[in-house]
Write a protein that holds these residues in place. Structure first.
Motif, PDB file in Angstrom:
ATOM      1  N   TYR A   1       0.700  -1.177   0.102  1.00 17.78           N
ATOM      2  CA  TYR A   1      -0.029  -0.062   0.009  1.00 17.78           C
ATOM      3  C   TYR A   1       0.919   1.273  -0.064  1.00 17.78           C
ATOM      4  N   VAL A   2       0.302   2.383  -0.478  1.00 17.46           N
ATOM      5  CA  VAL A   2       1.071   3.335  -0.453  1.00 17.46           C
ATOM      6  C   VAL A   2       0.061   4.667   0.242  1.00 17.46           C
ATOM      7  N   GLN A   3       0.967   5.646   1.084  1.00 17.82           N
ATOM      8  CA  GLN A   3       0.151   6.773   1.336  1.00 17.82           C
ATOM      9  C   GLN A   3       0.929   7.974   1.014  1.00 17.82           C
ATOM     10  N   TYR A   4       0.352   8.759   0.311  1.00 13.78           N
ATOM     11  CA  TYR A   4       0.807  10.005  -0.200  1.00 13.78           C
ATOM     12  C   TYR A   4       0.497  11.039   0.825  1.00 13.78           C
ATOM     13  N   PRO A   5       1.270  12.032   1.033  1.00 11.11           N
ATOM     14  CA  PRO A   5       1.202  13.043   1.993  1.00 11.11           C
ATOM     15  C   PRO A   5      -0.311  13.487   2.133  1.00 11.11           C
TER      16      PRO A   5
ATOM     17  N   ASN B   1       2.563  -2.325 -10.730  1.00  8.54           N
ATOM     18  CA  ASN B   1       1.570  -1.164 -11.166  1.00  8.54           C
ATOM     19  C   ASN B   1       2.432   0.188 -11.078  1.00  8.54           C
ATOM     20  N   LYS B   2       2.243   1.090 -12.012  1.00  5.82           N
ATOM     21  CA  LYS B   2       2.956   2.597 -12.065  1.00  5.82           C
ATOM     22  C   LYS B   2       4.414   2.403 -12.083  1.00  5.82           C
ATOM     23  N   GLY B   3       4.916   1.144 -12.590  1.00  2.00           N
ATOM     24  CA  GLY B   3       6.246   0.986 -12.418  1.00  2.00           C
ATOM     25  C   GLY B   3       7.077   0.278 -11.489  1.00  2.00           C
ATOM     26  N   PHE B   4       6.250   0.042 -10.327  1.00  5.62           N
ATOM     27  CA  PHE B   4       6.757  -0.562  -9.125  1.00  5.62           C
ATOM     28  C   PHE B   4       6.231  -2.342  -9.428  1.00  5.62           C
ATOM     29  N   GLU B   5       7.179  -3.115  -8.992  1.00  4.47           N
ATOM     30  CA  GLU B   5       7.051  -4.500  -8.866  1.00  4.47           C
ATOM     31  C   GLU B   5       7.592  -5.236  -7.587  1.00  4.47           C
ATOM     32  N   ALA B   6       6.698  -6.317  -7.362  1.00  5.76           N
ATOM     33  CA  ALA B   6       7.053  -7.116  -6.333  1.00  5.76           C
ATOM     34  C   ALA B   6       6.674  -8.446  -6.602  1.00  5.76           C
ATOM     35  N   THR B   7       7.601  -9.369  -6.183  1.00  2.00           N
ATOM     36  CA  THR B   7       7.471 -10.902  -6.345  1.00  2.00           C
ATOM     37  C   THR B   7       7.132 -11.632  -5.062  1.00  2.00           C
TER      38      THR B   7
ATOM     39  N   SER C   1       7.420  12.477  -7.723  1.00  2.48           N
ATOM     40  CA  SER C   1       5.936  12.180  -7.359  1.00  2.48           C
ATOM     41  C   SER C   1       5.783  10.667  -6.664  1.00  2.48           C
ATOM     42  N   ASP C   2       6.817   9.988  -6.481  1.00  2.00           N
ATOM     43  CA  ASP C   2       6.744   8.697  -5.673  1.00  2.00           C
ATOM     44  C   ASP C   2       6.980   8.860  -4.334  1.00  2.00           C
ATOM     45  N   SER C   3       7.494  10.212  -3.797  1.00  4.12           N
ATOM     46  CA  SER C   3       7.424  10.408  -2.477  1.00  4.12           C
ATOM     47  C   SER C   3       6.276  10.163  -1.748  1.00  4.12           C
ATOM     48  N   ALA C   4       6.255   9.145  -0.798  1.00  5.61           N
ATOM     49  CA  ALA C   4       5.279   8.603   0.288  1.00  5.61           C
ATOM     50  C   ALA C   4       5.599   7.950   0.920  1.00  5.61           C
ATOM     51  N   VAL C   5       4.692   7.134   1.981  1.00 13.94           N
ATOM     52  CA  VAL C   5       5.123   5.967   2.971  1.00 13.94           C
ATOM     53  C   VAL C   5       4.566   4.871   2.256  1.00 13.94           C
ATOM     54  N   TYR C   6       5.323   3.829   2.524  1.00 14.95           N
ATOM     55  CA  TYR C   6       4.825   2.455   1.571  1.00 14.95           C
ATOM     56  C   TYR C   6       4.828   1.503   2.730  1.00 14.95           C
ATOM     57  N   PHE C   7       3.749   0.763   2.779  1.00 15.56           N
ATOM     58  CA  PHE C   7       3.420  -0.253   3.573  1.00 15.56           C
ATOM     59  C   PHE C   7       3.188  -1.710   2.934  1.00 15.56           C
ATOM     60  N   CYS C   8       3.888  -2.417   3.552  1.00 15.36           N
ATOM     61  CA  CYS C   8       3.802  -3.929   3.245  1.00 15.36           C
ATOM     62  C   CYS C   8       2.796  -4.509   4.017  1.00 15.36           C
TER      63      CYS C   8
ATOM     64  N   LEU D   1      -1.036  -0.474  -3.932  1.00  6.55           N
ATOM     65  CA  LEU D   1      -0.150  -0.411  -5.111  1.00  6.55           C
ATOM     66  C   LEU D   1      -0.278  -1.299  -6.132  1.00  6.55           C
ATOM     67  N   LEU D   2       0.074  -2.817  -5.254  1.00  7.42           N
ATOM     68  CA  LEU D   2       0.054  -4.133  -5.925  1.00  7.42           C
ATOM     69  C   LEU D   2      -0.128  -4.995  -4.960  1.00  7.42           C
ATOM     70  N   LYS D   3      -0.391  -6.191  -5.702  1.00 12.81           N
ATOM     71  CA  LYS D   3      -0.602  -7.435  -4.624  1.00 12.81           C
ATOM     72  C   LYS D   3      -0.215  -8.578  -5.298  1.00 12.81           C
ATOM     73  N   ALA D   4      -0.140  -9.852  -4.793  1.00 13.96           N
ATOM     74  CA  ALA D   4       0.193 -11.242  -5.252  1.00 13.96           C
ATOM     75  C   ALA D   4      -0.489 -12.028  -4.191  1.00 13.96           C
ATOM     76  N   THR D   5      -1.157 -13.075  -4.776  1.00 14.81           N
ATOM     77  CA  THR D   5      -1.743 -13.944  -3.910  1.00 14.81           C
ATOM     78  C   THR D   5      -1.455 -15.334  -4.120  1.00 14.81           C
ATOM     79  N   LYS D   6      -0.444 -15.578  -4.735  1.00 18.47           N
ATOM     80  CA  LYS D   6       0.190 -16.879  -4.366  1.00 18.47           C
ATOM     81  C   LYS D   6       1.744 -16.860  -4.821  1.00 18.47           C
ATOM     82  N   ALA D   7       2.452 -17.905  -4.611  1.00 20.44           N
ATOM     83  CA  ALA D   7       3.746 -17.981  -4.746  1.00 20.44           C
ATOM     84  C   ALA D   7       4.343 -17.635  -6.247  1.00 20.44           C
ATOM     85  N   ASP D   8       5.321 -17.088  -6.312  1.00 21.33           N
ATOM     86  CA  ASP D   8       5.906 -16.838  -7.611  1.00 21.33           C
ATOM     87  C   ASP D   8       4.969 -15.771  -8.440  1.00 21.33           C
TER      88      ASP D   8
END
Lengths: 114, 115
Positions: B36-40, B59-65, B83-90, B47-54
């Motif tokens: 999740y992303v929290q802008y000021p 989204n918006k140039g961001f990736e996570a595996t 514009s990416d300045s923000a707080v990011y939550f896993c 921001l993005l999600k993944a529901t199973k392994a691999d």
């Protein structure tokens, strides 16, 4: 537009004066939750509800009450606010069907208790 | 139990730098993972999600595996912008029993990008 709304957005109050922060969602979500966000502590869950008339405590429920009389609304009640409840509060909701249970957040309510 | 640990901030980068924010988790079974992303001044947005392994969320140039073998879900972006300045939550959700529907959050990482 699908959204979660909270009111008020900003509130300054005094110790002991009862207040209610409203939360409403228009997505027919079963699950609703309240969080507080404090510097260095991230988000902590206060209460949650899996459906109408079903509520349960989260990690930091002391000093708070909730109710879920209608599916769309989940108000947060502070019966006797204290300064340690000064925080940023978020309401969130999600669908409870099969899926990843991603939550949709409201814009936040900044509460100051003097 | 269920928990998320993400790297401490703040993170300060110049525009166009590469970003990695580390996130590891503890969970039983097969959780879903989120960033999740929290802008000021705003609430949290998915921001993005993944529901199973691999799975790779993007989204918006961001990736996570979603890496089950290392219990990790690191956030990356090849070229950050101011514009990416923000707080990011896993976060994770573990859809079983009494934790059904609940999200478990990391403490957040503040990202500041300078021009």
């Amino acid at each position: 537009e699908a959204q979660v709304t909270q009111n008020p957005r900003y509130l300054i109050t005094v110790t002991g004066k009862k207040l209610t922060v409203t939360c409403s969602q228009n997505m027919n979500h079963e699950y609703m939750s309240w969080y507080r966000q404090d510097p260095g502590l991230g988000l902590r869950q206060i209460y949650y509800s899996m459906n109408v008339e079903v509520t349960d405590k989260g990690d930091v429920p002391e000093g708070y009450k909730v109710s879920r009389k209608e599916k769309r609304n989940f108000p947060l009640i502070l019966e006797s606010p204290s300064p340690n409840q000064t925080s940023l509060y978020f309401c969130a909701s999600s669908f409870m069907g099969q899926g990843s249970y991603e939550q949709f957040f409201g814009p936040g309510t900044r509460l100051t208790v003097l | 139990g269920n928990s998320v640990t993400q790297m401490e901030g703040p993170v300060t980068l110049s525009e166009e730098a590469f970003l990695t924010i580390n996130c590891t988790y503890t969970a039983t079974g097969y959780p879903s993972l989120f960033w999740y992303v929290q802008y000021p001044g705003e609430g949290l947005q998915l921001l993005l999600k993944a529901t199973k392994a691999d799975d790779k969320g993007s989204n918006k140039g961001f990736e996570a595996t979603y890496r089950k073998e290392t219990t990790s879900f690191h956030l990356e972006k090849g070229s950050v912008q101011v514009s990416d300045s923000a707080v990011y939550f896993c976060a994770l959700s573990n859809n079983r029993g009494s934790t059904l529907g609940r999200l478990y959050f990391g403490r957040g990482t503040q990202l500041t990008v300078w021009p």
